[in-house]
Design a protein around this motif. Structure first.
Motif, short mmCIF file in Angstrom:
data_model
loop_
_atom_site.label_atom_id
_atom_site.label_comp_id
_atom_site.label_asym_id
_atom_site.label_seq_id
_atom_site.Cartn_x
_atom_site.Cartn_y
_atom_site.Cartn_z
N HIS A 9 0.83 -1.22 0.00
CA HIS A 9 0.00 0.00 0.00
C HIS A 9 0.85 1.26 0.00
O HIS A 9 0.41 2.32 -0.44
CB HIS A 9 -0.95 0.01 1.21
CG HIS A 9 -0.24 0.12 2.51
ND1 HIS A 9 0.43 -0.95 3.09
CD2 HIS A 9 -0.07 1.17 3.34
CE1 HIS A 9 0.98 -0.55 4.23
NE2 HIS A 9 0.68 0.73 4.41
N ASN A 10 2.09 1.13 0.47
CA ASN A 10 2.97 2.30 0.52
C ASN A 10 3.39 2.80 -0.85
O ASN A 10 3.70 3.97 -1.00
CB ASN A 10 4.20 1.98 1.37
CG ASN A 10 3.85 1.87 2.83
OD1 ASN A 10 3.37 2.83 3.43
ND2 ASN A 10 4.06 0.70 3.41
N THR A 11 3.36 1.92 -1.84
CA THR A 11 3.70 2.35 -3.20
C THR A 11 2.68 3.37 -3.70
O THR A 11 3.04 4.44 -4.20
CB THR A 11 3.79 1.13 -4.15
OG1 THR A 11 4.80 0.25 -3.65
CG2 THR A 11 4.13 1.56 -5.55
N VAL A 12 1.42 3.04 -3.55
CA VAL A 12 0.35 3.96 -3.97
C VAL A 12 0.39 5.23 -3.12
O VAL A 12 0.23 6.34 -3.63
CB VAL A 12 -1.03 3.28 -3.88
CG1 VAL A 12 -2.15 4.27 -4.16
CG2 VAL A 12 -1.09 2.11 -4.85
N ALA A 13 0.62 5.06 -1.82
CA ALA A 13 0.67 6.22 -0.93
C ALA A 13 1.79 7.18 -1.33
O ALA A 13 1.58 8.41 -1.36
CB ALA A 13 0.84 5.77 0.52
#
Length: 164
Positions: free
Chosen positions: A78-82
């Motif tokens: 999820h950190n990639t999108v964030a």
């Protein structure tokens, strides 16, 4: 050699169009290159690693398009999108996202920003300015909190653009 009037008129017209196109004002703006985006991404991860942190870093150009993305091992997906959304938000608003998040919490008029799906009001997004113009942004996620994410991004920008 004989040139017919219609051919001559076409040639003159095309030539005039070319001259006219040259006189139209064309915008010329600085932008992030792939090389520069990769330098920012490398410097950002180095800043996080110096704090024994892992992260994802996304770098967008002045149009908000992703130019460089790097993700450390074992960082949640999820950190990639964030990271991408933080970079886009910083670019779009021309404001570090930590400051933007604080404004949204303390100012009723700015609270509406939280309703825009494209924006992510979490610290970690920092615009890249050159001569006062925003030419891109860095977004960091997964380094252990909004302030740490923001510090990694700001450290990299200060390293790559020391005069800013």
């Amino acid at each position: 050699m004989h040139i017919s009037k219609p051919v001559l008129a076409l040639a003159v017209g095309l030539g005039a169009g070319a001259v006219q196109a040259e006189t139209v004002a064309i915008a010329s703006r600085p932008d992030l290159t792939l090389s520069l985006a990769n330098q920012l991404a490398d410097a950002t991860l180095a800043a996080c690693h110096a704090q024994q942190r892992t992260a994802v870093v996304a770098v967008v150009d002045r149009s908000g398009q992703l130019v460089s993305l790097q993700r450390d091992d074992n960082v949640g997906p999820h950190n990639t999108v964030a990271a991408q959304r933080k970079a886009f938000t910083a670019l779009s608003t021309k404001t570090p996202t930590l400051l933007l998040a604080e404004r949204a919490r303390s100012n009723a008029d700015a609270a509406n920003l939280t309703t825009l799906d494209e924006l992510l009001l979490l610290g970690g997004g920092v615009p890249v300015l050159v001569d006062g113009a925003v030419i891109g942004a860095v977004g960091v996620a997964g380094a252990g909190g909004a302030e740490t994410d923001q510090a990694c991004a700001q450290s990299a920008i200060s390293q790559v653009f020391p005069a800013q």
